[in-house]
Scaffold this active site. Structure first.
Site, mmCIF file in Angstrom:
data_model
loop_
_atom_site.group_PDB
_atom_site.id
_atom_site.type_symbol
_atom_site.label_atom_id
_atom_site.label_comp_id
_atom_site.label_asym_id
_atom_site.label_seq_id
_atom_site.Cartn_x
_atom_site.Cartn_y
_atom_site.Cartn_z
ATOM 1 N N GLU A 222 63.451 -54.947 16.962
ATOM 2 C CA GLU A 222 64.367 -54.866 18.101
ATOM 3 C C GLU A 222 63.972 -55.756 19.277
ATOM 4 O OE1 GLU A 222 67.287 -53.208 18.066
ATOM 5 O OE2 GLU A 222 66.827 -52.732 15.972
ATOM 6 N N SER A 500 83.826 12.765 19.265
ATOM 7 C CA SER A 500 82.754 13.756 19.099
ATOM 8 C C SER A 500 81.351 13.193 19.263
ATOM 9 C CB SER A 500 82.880 14.419 17.723
ATOM 10 O OG SER A 500 84.063 15.180 17.645
#
Length: 803
Positions: A222, A500
């Site tokens: 690069e 309940s």
């Protein structure tokens, strides 16, 4: 004479007769040239006059241009320095499940461990050449674990051998020393992330920690002159132009690493002259302000290297994990070169989608490294002959379990703002157990499908919360039947009447008064009218629309008799019951209406779980926890969430209530559970059903897990199922997969067991027929003996036993 006769010529005549001699021409300037000279002089004079007039404005204009350019450079310099010197990246928080601990005797077979390793992105490798690898041979698993930073210590890399019996781990040995290991903690499964707005993810690396081959390969391909140029490489541009001309295509770029960093870090992908100029200027500034190593390190962390769904993979640190499931500093040369190959085009050279193209580019990187003298011929040959061995793609979703992640995020927001959660790189260790969570999702899917075969039960939804009974840690959570749904989280936000499920609170409150109520106290289960709000009369009824006369206190709870419950509640007082609710962990305001006694109290599944967690914890309030610890990006502990509890309910009354809830499972509304689970396993729980069968509830626990399930419809229409025929079925299916321990109640010193004749409710002994040992608060047990105690046979047997 003759001559005299000739006439004489006058001078005038003579001049006319003889042509005169021409005069020399006079040297004069041509007229055109003279005019040109005049014009030139005039023009020069005009320019002088113009210059005199324009000199100072022009100087001011150029000075202004220089000033503007200098200001622009200053702005660029400020922009470069501000972002580069400050926090360069927003690092998402990573959310982890509870780590799995392996030890001899733990319930786990070979297949279960392989499923876990897959979630952890371990890869098969017969040589165990790197961390996060495993090998299986003849039912024995060799494992090389990862190093991992936990909140209490750093777990070092381990090389272990695991042997199995049919259903559990038999032994764990260190493969290097041969010693038996008592326990091994694996790195946790990542279950989600909190991403910043740009959806980028990265694992930050430092330059001195990365392989030297990465830097060498990157510079070779690069930017060969990286350490020589000033941010722009004219030599590199010329070389790239020459290569591109020779090959007739764009084979090489002229941008330096610094320019690439500027483009990715500061600028947009726009292709324009303006952007290119800015790129060059900012590259020069970056090079002037910061060192080469700083720039290179930033590039290693910034470069784009792939895509995981909607989330971008940035930096070599994360790319190493994403493609190879290995830390960057452990990558061999051939894999490092494979990552470098992606820089030129992550999509074009995708390691998974285009392996041949990527391999060709990888080999070109290796050849460039060889040409630069970074590797020798032997290394080149060996690396080129080695395949990349990419791990299979496994999408890492932002939220693998979205309902649970929502809970975690909500609890974290009490201490952290959203910016910190999405940008500071926090590590969040949660309490979730992926095995239990997966079992929960399977149970929901299978059981709801079966329940919906009924015509009256369609379009059902559900919610569930599962905790560790002993600690209150939330190990699983379902916000709906769709495990990946990100909409309405019913576990946290569905506020529905609990039916309940409130009854244990009513009975526990009554048992706090042992001089008035014991488990054997007779209670009337007959019709009752109660004055309600606004002068109205409320007349409840039992589910079976029958009256059961006088029944024992515990029988009324076991069979969930409404009439008996209302009588007990009205006798004790609704206000006292509301206080018990608060003491059990319910913080929601409660309307003190008599109908609350039968569950006309809307709560979320999460709130019900908190209530039952206190019951299951012997009356100790344990705040439900979804987080163990939060770590900063550097591994330091920011916050821990320790186990905390305090006694809020009467221990004796709580013990008696839990004893009765075990009886509910053996004899009452929860008895169907033993059609599936072993009869040797002791459990406690309670069903709940709201009016018109709109809500089906079950809350119960084994020795290891507590779970609350709700089943109903989002439109609040009847679901067509009771607590026993709906929610209990889901609870049973889950516990069949995960529960291994029975409930073992710890009896307080203030409680004693007494043999009771269930027919008369009087004190008996073990020699009487069909007697049951009931717990009582000391001093509240019956003093009168049952008739069977006084029989001659009983007396003789008692005498012999005493002897």
């Amino acid at each position: 004479m003759a001559d005299a006769k000739k006439p004489r010529k006058s001078a005038k005549t003579s001049n006319r007769a003889k042509p005169a001699k021409k005069a020399a021409p006079v040297k004069r300037k041509p007229r055109a040239k003279a005019k040109a000279t005049v014009k030139a002089n005039q023009k020069s004079s005009l320019l002088k006059r113009i210059w005199v007039l324009a000199k100072f404005p022009l100087l001011k204009f150029f000075a202004a241009l220089v000033f503007v350019f200098a200001c622009y450079l200053g702005y660029l310099d400020y922009t470069v320095r501000k972002q580069f010197e400050g926090k360069r990246w927003s690092i998402p928080a990573r959310v982890y499940a509870s780590p799995v601990e392996l030890y001899a005797g733990v319930r786990m077979n070979t297949q279960a461990l392989l499923v876990l390793l897959k979630k952890l992105h371990y890869r098969s490798d017969s040589k165990l050449s790197s961390p996060a690898t495993y090998a299986i041979k003849s039912g024995v698993i060799g494992l090389k674990t990862r190093e991992f930073v936990f909140w209490d210590k750093t777990q070092q890399e381990q090389h272990i051998r695991i042997e199995f019996s049919k259903t559990e781990i038999r032994s764990i040995k260190d493969m290097q020393t041969g010693k038996e290991l008592s326990i091994v903690r694996l790195d946790p499964v990542q279950i989600g992330s909190f991403y910043p707005a740009q959806k980028e993810d990265r694992i930050l690396v430092q330059l001195d920690e990365v392989p030297a081959s990465l830097v060498q390969g990157l510079l070779a391909t690069e930017d060969r002159d990286f350490y020589q140029h000033i941010g722009i490489s004219f030599k590199g541009i010329a070389r790239a132009m020459w290569v591109n001309l020779r090959q007739g295509r764009m084979a090489q770029g002229g941008s330096t690493i610094t320019q690439q960093l500027v483009k990715n870090f500061y600028l947009t992908p726009e292709r324009s002259l303006k952007r290119k100029i800015n790129e060059a200027l900012m590259a020069l500034i970056l090079e002037a302000r910061f060192s080469k190593d700083d720039i290179l390190e930033a590039y290693l962390n910034e470069v784009y290297l792939g895509q995981d769904g909607a989330h971008a993979i940035h930096g070599f640190g994360l790319a190493s994990e994403f493609y190879f499931s290995m830390p960057l500093n452990k990558l061999p040369l051939e894999k490092v070169a494979g990552l470098i190959a992606l820089v030129r085009g992550p999509t074009y050279y995708d390691l998974r989608r285009h392996p041949e193209r990527a391999l060709k580019r990888r080999n070109l990187v290796l050849e460039e490294m060889f040409a630069q003298g970074d590797i020798d011929a032997e290394q080149l040959k060996q690396a080129e002959q080695t395949s990349l061995n990419i791990v299979p793609f496994a999408h890492r979703p932002a939220n693998r379990y979205p309902a649970f992640i929502e809970l975690v995020k909500g609890q974290l927001r009490q201490q952290y703002d959203d910016v910190d959660l999405t940008s500071e790189g926090l590590s969040i260790f949660t309490t979730l157990d992926t095995k239990v969570q997966d079992a929960l999702e399977v149970s929901i899917k299978q059981q709801l499908t079966k329940i919906e075969r009924r015509k009256r039960s369609q379009n059902l939804e559900t919610a569930a919360v599962v905790t560790r009974k002993e600690s209150g840690e939330i190990v699983a959570l379902a916000g709906g039947r769709d495990s990946q749904g990100v909409g309405f989280n019913r576990a946290l936000n569905a506020i529905r009447p609990i039916g309940s499920l409130i009854k244990p609170i009513v009975y526990l409150t009554a048992l706090e008064y042992p001089d008035k109520y014991t488990l054997m106290t007779p209670v009337s289960d007959r019709k009752i009218k109660v004055k309600a709000e606004k002068g109205k009369t409320w007349q409840p009824s039992n589910y079976d629309h029958k009256e059961h006369g006088d029944v024992a206190f515990n029988t009324a709870l076991v069979h969930s008799y409404n009439l008996a419950t209302v009588r007990i509640g009205m006798d004790i007082g609704v206000g006292r019951i509301a206080k018990t609710l608060r003491d059990s962990g319910v913080s929601r305001p409660v309307n003190l209406f008599p109908s609350m006694l039968l569950g006309a109290l809307p709560l979320s599944p999460f709130e019900v779980t908190q209530m039952y967690q206190t019951l299951a914890g012997d009356g100790f309030a344990m705040p439900l926890r979804s987080i163990n610890a939060v770590l900063a990006m550097d591994g330091s502990v920011l916050q821990r969430y320790p186990y905390a509890l305090r006694q809020t309910l009467d221990p004796a009354a709580t013990y008696l209530t839990n004893w009765t809830l075990q009886k509910v499972m053996r004899e009452g509304t929860g008895r169907s559970v033993y059609q599936t689970l072993p009869k040797s396993m002791s459990m406690a729980g309670k069903t709940g059903t709201s009016n018109s069968l709109k809500d089906s509830w079950f809350a119960g626990y084994t020795g290891d897990y507590l779970a609350v399930f709700w089943v109903g419809r989002d439109d609040n229409k009847p679901a067509g199922v009771t607590g026993a025929s709906g929610a209990l079925r889901l609870w049973t299916a889950l516990m069949k997969q995960v529960a291994t321990q029975s409930v073992l109640l710890s009896m307080p010193d203030s409680v004693t067991r007494v043999w009771i004749d269930p027919v008369t409710g009087l004190k008996a002994n073990e020699l009487c027929a069909d007697v049951v040992a009931y717990p009582f608060v000391r001093g509240s047990e019956p003093s009168e003996n049952a008739p069977c105690v006084g029989t001659p046979v009983n007396k003789i047997k008692t005498w012999f036993n005493d002897l």
